[in-house]
Scaffold this active site. Structure first.
Site, short mmCIF file in Angstrom:
data_model
loop_
_atom_site.label_atom_id
_atom_site.label_comp_id
_atom_site.label_asym_id
_atom_site.label_seq_id
_atom_site.Cartn_x
_atom_site.Cartn_y
_atom_site.Cartn_z
N LEU A 170 94.98 86.25 97.00
CA LEU A 170 95.87 85.12 97.30
C LEU A 170 96.90 85.03 96.18
O LEU A 170 96.56 84.74 95.03
CB LEU A 170 95.09 83.81 97.42
CG LEU A 170 95.92 82.55 97.69
CD1 LEU A 170 96.79 82.73 98.93
CD2 LEU A 170 95.01 81.33 97.86
N ASP A 171 98.14 85.31 96.52
CA ASP A 171 99.24 85.34 95.55
C ASP A 171 100.02 84.03 95.66
O ASP A 171 100.70 83.78 96.67
CB ASP A 171 100.14 86.55 95.86
CG ASP A 171 101.26 86.72 94.85
OD1 ASP A 171 101.50 85.81 94.05
OD2 ASP A 171 101.90 87.80 94.87
N GLY A 219 102.55 83.11 93.97
CA GLY A 219 103.97 83.25 93.64
C GLY A 219 104.32 82.67 92.29
O GLY A 219 103.48 82.50 91.40
N GLY A 258 106.96 79.69 90.10
CA GLY A 258 107.12 78.24 90.13
C GLY A 258 106.58 77.52 88.92
O GLY A 258 106.94 76.36 88.68
N ASP A 317 109.31 73.21 80.28
CA ASP A 317 109.80 71.87 79.92
C ASP A 317 111.02 72.02 79.02
O ASP A 317 110.94 71.97 77.80
CB ASP A 317 108.69 71.09 79.20
CG ASP A 317 108.97 69.61 79.16
OD1 ASP A 317 110.09 69.21 79.55
OD2 ASP A 317 108.09 68.84 78.75
N CYS A 343 138.82 82.25 78.32
CA CYS A 343 139.97 81.39 78.66
C CYS A 343 139.75 80.81 80.06
O CYS A 343 140.52 81.03 80.99
CB CYS A 343 141.27 82.17 78.58
SG CYS A 343 141.33 83.67 79.56
#
Length: 699
Positions: free
Chosen positions: A317-318, A320, A322, A326, A533
């Site tokens: 179970l991955d 991910g 996120g 802080d 600039c």
């Protein structure tokens, strides 16, 4: 795990509350001057919030310099100012990106320790095996270092594209480490990933688009290699923070539930349902609220157990990415912060998955996370110097004479009568008179000298009012912007577009502070303007506990002390040099006549280095990799920044052709007698020298 505090604040109320006289002045007016005669490093710690965002890696020492503790609370620290001075002594010019290899190792160790502690606490029967998403920072030395320090944990890599797959296959040599294959895939991508299994790699091909299922089936049959397949689910749970909208039913990547079921049926029909072993989801980068993580993992856990019930051989179970950083140190669910720590994150994932698996009596999966930002951010610090400043004209104005224009006399009278009792009224009067002076000038009733005199008096009124405002507990709404109006512009030796593109593109906040003089009160307020600039080449938003500040507390630039030869005796004495001040513009010139003033931009190790662009052809900065040694430190790697020749080649210019073009023009100018031979040679020498130099300015 010290250095990561939790918070139960669900919304960032501090950023929405009005000013109130019961709140201490230093909290309401973080930009205000201290009422005490001396300034302490503790006040600098509070002002720049270094303990909030920097612990356990960054702090301030007794002499007012930022220190770096690359191993966190396990000992060993470096004086950042002294380190920069030593690196400059090695002819490394600023801006300078410093990567601390020990911080990278410490982040890997902390993440694994947090999951180990959660697994032990909840008696979880599975294990944790993380991967690093290469897209976060693809630089070779960093990826190689990460693979090395992650070896004891079988830490793997995640590739989101074919080029990243090439990096991962050549770099990842850890037995048993996972190679998560995400992103859009063509036949060559899938075939290469499958063939790498013959080399001992463990690739998991994650289905992002339904069309990829048939590709995997066909290529697997052709090669005779049974794949390990995952599916990426579009959860209904919405993310939080800036990237919250990248999730949900209309997310860019992933399969809807009907599409997942269609993929399961295709694999079953092909006799490859046993190959489906992983569920992946992603709820967006920098997830600031722990409640979102809880909701997402709860939904994903249910999908996982249902896939197992359909006959898939689910083992992974991955969750991910996120895991947030802080940036402002507030410990809230503000987009630049987070209201949880790394241990909370691991605890909630482990607890939710265990509960779902126990309820359905299925084996617990191997837990995978793709925490790139949380791993890579802290290890990089960008150091740059201030070139000069542009300040609002201030100081005591000369009294108005009776024969001067009425508008000037009105402004002088306003200035002289400003008190604590009437400063708000005086502010509006000064604005009105200054606007009238502009109108009179535009209509031809004021001379340029008179207009300049009126403007000088206006700014003198504002400065006097600002000094009163800084002493007040309550600031009227119509005076809240006066600090911003009076702010100086600090011109800094960097390109925002190259080194901190997220600051320009999406107003991402990063901690910025001086790395020295922190035992002195920062009496100036300013914004930062870069070398490009471009009007967007500036930073005018800064971290704060209560709000996003529009100005940064900074120190005035100081004249340098030089040694002067006093004659035949060979004695040297210190003498203040006289820097040239342009009174009309407030800009201090001749930077070589003043002391260097160094600023640090922290937590830039994720995304910033790789997403930078060549606006105005400012290239990559000088980069060093520092590792703690038994005595001091050692420079592991030195990567020189781009030269002008190199950046010109990126836009298809050949340096030799350019030099030849200038040579021919100088020869023509010599024939036309418009340049001397000495001048032509000087021009050619400067031109060639510039081509081989750093794209940034020399101090």
């Amino acid at each position: 795990m010290t250095g990561e505090l939790t918070s139960t604040i669900s919304i960032r109320e501090q950023k929405q509350q009005p000013h109130h006289p019961d709140i201490p002045a230093h909290t309401r007016l973080p930009h205000g001057r201290s009422s005490r005669p001396t300034w302490t490093i503790e006040e600098s710690e509070k002002l720049y919030r270094i303990q909030g965002w920097g612990e356990p890696y960054f702090s301030i020492n007794a002499v007012g310099h930022v220190t770096v503790s690359p191993k966190g609370d396990r000992g060993g620290s470096l004086d950042l100012f002294e380190l920069v001075e030593a690196l400059k002594g090695r002819n490394l010019e600023l801006p300078l990106l410093i990567r601390f290899s020990d911080i990278l190792a410490d982040r890997i160790e902390r993440l694994n320790a947090c999951f180990a502690k959660a697994i032990a606490r909840y008696n979880y029967p599975g294990r944790y095996q993380g991967v690093y998403p290469v897209k976060c920072n693809q630089h070779r030395h960093l990826v190689e270092e990460l693979v090395q320090v992650g070896h004891p944990y079988q830490f793997g890599l995640e590739a989101g594209s074919k080029p990243e797959l090439m990096i991962a296959l050549a770099t990842l040599k850890t037995d048993g480490a996972l190679l998560i294959c995400n992103g859009h895939k063509d036949r060559e991508y899938i075939e290469t990933a499958l063939l790498s299994m013959r080399l001992g790699q463990k690739p998991i091909i994650v289905i992002e688009q339904l069309e990829e299922v048939q590709l995997v089936i066909d290529i697997s049959a052709k090669l005779g290699i049974e794949p390990i397949v995952g599916v990426r689910a579009k959860l209904s749970t919405k993310g939080s923070g800036r990237w919250g909208e990248s999730t949900g039913d209309r997310a860019k990547f992933g399969l809807t539930l009907p599409e997942i079921l269609s993929g399961v049926n295709q694999l079953r029909d092909a006799g490859l349902l046993n190959a489906l072993q992983l569920l992946h989801f992603h709820i967006g980068s920098q997830t600031s609220a722990i409640s979102v993580i809880k909701d997402a993992i709860r939904e994903a856990s249910q999908i996982y157990v249902e896939l197992r019930a359909l006959g898939a051989n689910m083992n992974y179970l991955d969750v991910g990415g996120g895991l947030a950083i802080d940036y402002d140190g507030s410990k809230t669910n503000f987009h630049a912060s987070k209201n949880y720590n790394m241990q909370n994150y691991a605890n909630d994932i482990v607890a939710e998955v265990k509960e779902a698996c126990e309820a359905r009596q299925i084996p617990a999966p191997v837990l995978i996370s793709e925490s790139g930002r949380a791993i890579a951010s802290h290890q990089s610090v960008l150091i740059f110097d201030v070139l000069n400043t542009s300040d609002v004209l201030s100081g005591e104005p000369a009294p108005a004479h009776q024969n001067e224009h009425l508008i000037i006399r009105n402004l002088w009278e306003t200035y002289g009568n400003i008190t604590v009792e009437n400063y708000q009224e005086a502010y509006h009067d000064a604005i009105q008179f200054n606007e009238e002076a502009k109108s009179l000038f535009n209509l031809g009733y004021l001379s340029l000298t008179q207009r300049a005199r009126a403007e000088q008096l206006y700014w003198a009124c504002c400065e006097k009012i600002l000094n009163i405002v800084r002493t007040q507990d309550y600031v009227p709404d119509d005076l809240e912007d006066i600090e911003k109006i009076m702010a100086s512009i600090y011109y800094v030796n960097l390109s925002v577009f190259q080194s901190v593109p997220d600051s320009w593109a999406m107003n991402q906040l990063f901690p910025i502070m001086p790395i020295h003089r922190l035992n002195e009160e920062p009496t100036c307020r300013g914004i930062l303007a870069d070398l490009t600039c471009d009007s967007d080449g500036k930073i005018n938003q800064f971290i704060d506990l209560r709000d996003v500040k529009s100005v940064l507390e900074l120190h005035p630039l100081r004249k340098a002390k030089v040694q002067e030869n006093q004659g035949s005796g060979g004695e040297f004495t210190d003498k203040d040099t006289q820097s040239t001040v342009l009174e009309e513009s407030g800009t201090t010139s001749h930077p070589q006549t003043r002391e260097p003033y160094y600023l640090g931009l922290f937590l830039v190790g994720a995304y910033q280095e790789i997403m930078g662009n060549l606006h105005n052809l400012f290239g990559n900065t000088n980069t060093v990799h520092i590792r703690l040694a038994p005595r001091g430190y050692e420079i592991e790697h030195l990567v020189k920044g781009d030269t002008i020749t190199e950046v010109l080649s990126y836009v298809q210019y050949d340096a030799e052709d350019l030099v030849e073009s200038i040579r021919r023009r100088t020869e023509q100018a010599l024939r036309d007698n418009s340049i001397t031979l000495a001048e032509s040679q000087r021009l050619l020498q400067n031109y060639q020298k510039s081509l081989s130099s750093y794209t940034y300015l020399s101090s």
